[in-house]
Write a protein that holds these residues in place. Sequence first.
Motif, PDB file in Angstrom:
ATOM      1  N   GLY A 172      76.834  73.446  39.732  1.00 17.09           N
ATOM      2  CA  GLY A 172      77.819  74.735  39.512  1.00 17.09           C
ATOM      3  C   GLY A 172      76.983  75.841  40.278  1.00 17.09           C
ATOM      4  N   TYR A 173      75.672  75.991  39.909  1.00 16.28           N
ATOM      5  CA  TYR A 173      74.724  76.915  40.737  1.00 16.28           C
ATOM      6  C   TYR A 173      74.697  76.826  41.939  1.00 16.28           C
ATOM      7  N   PHE A 174      74.494  75.546  42.555  1.00 13.93           N
ATOM      8  CA  PHE A 174      74.339  75.583  44.153  1.00 13.93           C
ATOM      9  C   PHE A 174      75.521  75.630  44.717  1.00 13.93           C
ATOM     10  N   TYR A 175      76.662  75.145  43.876  1.00 11.32           N
ATOM     11  CA  TYR A 175      77.958  75.564  44.601  1.00 11.32           C
ATOM     12  C   TYR A 175      78.251  77.019  44.731  1.00 11.32           C
ATOM     13  N   SER A 176      77.733  77.946  43.822  1.00 16.36           N
ATOM     14  CA  SER A 176      78.034  79.176  43.701  1.00 16.36           C
ATOM     15  C   SER A 176      77.289  79.809  44.916  1.00 16.36           C
ATOM     16  N   LEU A 177      75.727  79.205  45.072  1.00 26.52           N
ATOM     17  CA  LEU A 177      74.929  79.474  46.307  1.00 26.52           C
ATOM     18  C   LEU A 177      75.592  79.297  47.615  1.00 26.52           C
ATOM     19  N   ALA A 178      76.134  77.976  47.691  1.00 30.84           N
ATOM     20  CA  ALA A 178      76.783  77.434  48.858  1.00 30.84           C
ATOM     21  C   ALA A 178      78.100  78.670  49.257  1.00 30.84           C
ATOM     22  N   ALA A 179      78.622  78.982  48.333  1.00 23.65           N
ATOM     23  CA  ALA A 179      79.607  79.842  48.647  1.00 23.65           C
ATOM     24  C   ALA A 179      79.339  81.328  48.950  1.00 23.65           C
ATOM     25  N   VAL A 196      77.625  83.392  46.652  1.00 26.07           N
ATOM     26  CA  VAL A 196      77.992  84.196  45.631  1.00 26.07           C
ATOM     27  C   VAL A 196      76.742  83.947  44.581  1.00 26.07           C
ATOM     28  N   PRO A 197      76.101  85.075  44.600  1.00 30.54           N
ATOM     29  CA  PRO A 197      74.537  84.981  43.924  1.00 30.54           C
ATOM     30  C   PRO A 197      75.151  84.782  42.209  1.00 30.54           C
ATOM     31  N   VAL A 198      74.149  84.184  41.584  1.00 25.08           N
ATOM     32  CA  VAL A 198      74.358  83.965  39.990  1.00 25.08           C
ATOM     33  C   VAL A 198      73.435  85.028  39.358  1.00 25.08           C
ATOM     34  N   VAL A 199      74.128  86.045  38.552  1.00 29.12           N
ATOM     35  CA  VAL A 199      73.380  87.039  38.183  1.00 29.12           C
ATOM     36  C   VAL A 199      73.732  87.095  36.519  1.00 29.12           C
ATOM     37  N   TYR A 200      72.798  86.474  35.966  1.00 29.17           N
ATOM     38  CA  TYR A 200      72.737  86.157  34.483  1.00 29.17           C
ATOM     39  C   TYR A 200      73.097  87.266  33.696  1.00 29.17           C
ATOM     40  N   PHE A 201      74.069  87.405  33.028  1.00 29.61           N
ATOM     41  CA  PHE A 201      74.587  88.587  32.405  1.00 29.61           C
ATOM     42  C   PHE A 201      74.757  89.629  33.128  1.00 29.61           C
ATOM     43  N   GLY A 202      74.913  89.579  34.370  1.00 29.33           N
ATOM     44  CA  GLY A 202      75.005  90.763  35.268  1.00 29.33           C
ATOM     45  C   GLY A 202      73.838  91.665  35.585  1.00 29.33           C
ATOM     46  N   PHE A 237      70.210  89.676  35.609  1.00 30.05           N
ATOM     47  CA  PHE A 237      69.012  89.080  36.024  1.00 30.05           C
ATOM     48  C   PHE A 237      69.480  88.081  37.176  1.00 30.05           C
ATOM     49  N   PRO A 238      69.227  88.654  38.267  1.00 31.47           N
ATOM     50  CA  PRO A 238      69.589  87.539  39.398  1.00 31.47           C
ATOM     51  C   PRO A 238      68.755  86.417  39.421  1.00 31.47           C
ATOM     52  N   LEU A 239      69.404  85.134  39.551  1.00 31.62           N
ATOM     53  CA  LEU A 239      68.811  84.103  39.716  1.00 31.62           C
ATOM     54  C   LEU A 239      68.193  83.964  41.181  1.00 31.62           C
ATOM     55  N   PRO A 240      67.065  82.935  41.521  1.00 32.17           N
ATOM     56  CA  PRO A 240      66.747  83.076  42.730  1.00 32.17           C
ATOM     57  C   PRO A 240      67.850  82.403  43.679  1.00 32.17           C
ATOM     58  N   ALA A 242      77.432  81.252  30.945  1.00 33.92           N
ATOM     59  CA  ALA A 242      77.444  80.024  29.886  1.00 33.92           C
ATOM     60  C   ALA A 242      76.846  78.945  30.523  1.00 33.92           C
ATOM     61  N   GLY A 243      77.102  78.520  31.906  1.00 34.52           N
ATOM     62  CA  GLY A 243      76.568  77.277  32.468  1.00 34.52           C
ATOM     63  C   GLY A 243      74.939  77.600  32.386  1.00 34.52           C
ATOM     64  N   VAL A 244      74.428  78.778  32.965  1.00 31.03           N
ATOM     65  CA  VAL A 244      72.959  78.810  32.949  1.00 31.03           C
ATOM     66  C   VAL A 244      72.340  78.970  31.284  1.00 31.03           C
ATOM     67  N   THR A 245      73.235  79.307  30.347  1.00 28.68           N
ATOM     68  CA  THR A 245      72.648  79.258  28.829  1.00 28.68           C
ATOM     69  C   THR A 245      72.653  77.776  28.497  1.00 28.68           C
TER      70      THR A 245
END
Length: 177
Positions: free
Chosen positions: A102-109, A111-117, A119-122, A49-52
């Motif tokens: 949120g995106y950078f928080y997830s990366l720092a943790a 945990v990659p962000v994979v849109y809808f499971g 599409f992996p975001l860079p 939802a955040g990416v959207t």
Amino acid sequence: MQRYSSVAIALHWLIAILIIGTFTLGWVMTDIPGLTPTKLRYFSWHKWAGVTVLALAALRLLWRLRSRPPAYPAHMPTWQRHAAHSLHGLLYVLMFAVPLSGYFYSLAAGVPVVYFGLFPLPTLIEADQALKPTLGALHYWLNMLLAALVAIHVLAAFKHLLLDRDGVMQRMLPFSK
């Protein structure tokens, strides 16, 4: 009465619904103790939802730069025009800052962000446990600021609808004439 374009109205309400839903989901998921399948599912939905929101905010900004909004009523005091303009500007900034934090928080943790499971975001930053709490706090406080500004925005809209009766709110309502 001048109205916003159909595209601007659609983007406004779609983003508003997504922001409220994403905020609510974030609140609920962080209250779930432990690491459960439900909590992990909610985290994924929250990220999607955040990416959207981020993508739609980019479209909305592009549309806004291309399409002038309707003018404020002539009788509206100058200080209210400045306040409205400033509030809208801050809302635009936060529509980008909240999902990006949120995106950078997830990366720092880590945990990659994979849109809808699918599409992996860079991965723009590597996992960094020292940076994680700072980004987590930033994401939280940006959300609190966004929630406060959304509340002010809604209150101002209802002031225009119920007290001023000047048509300002109706300019953004989907089915208003």
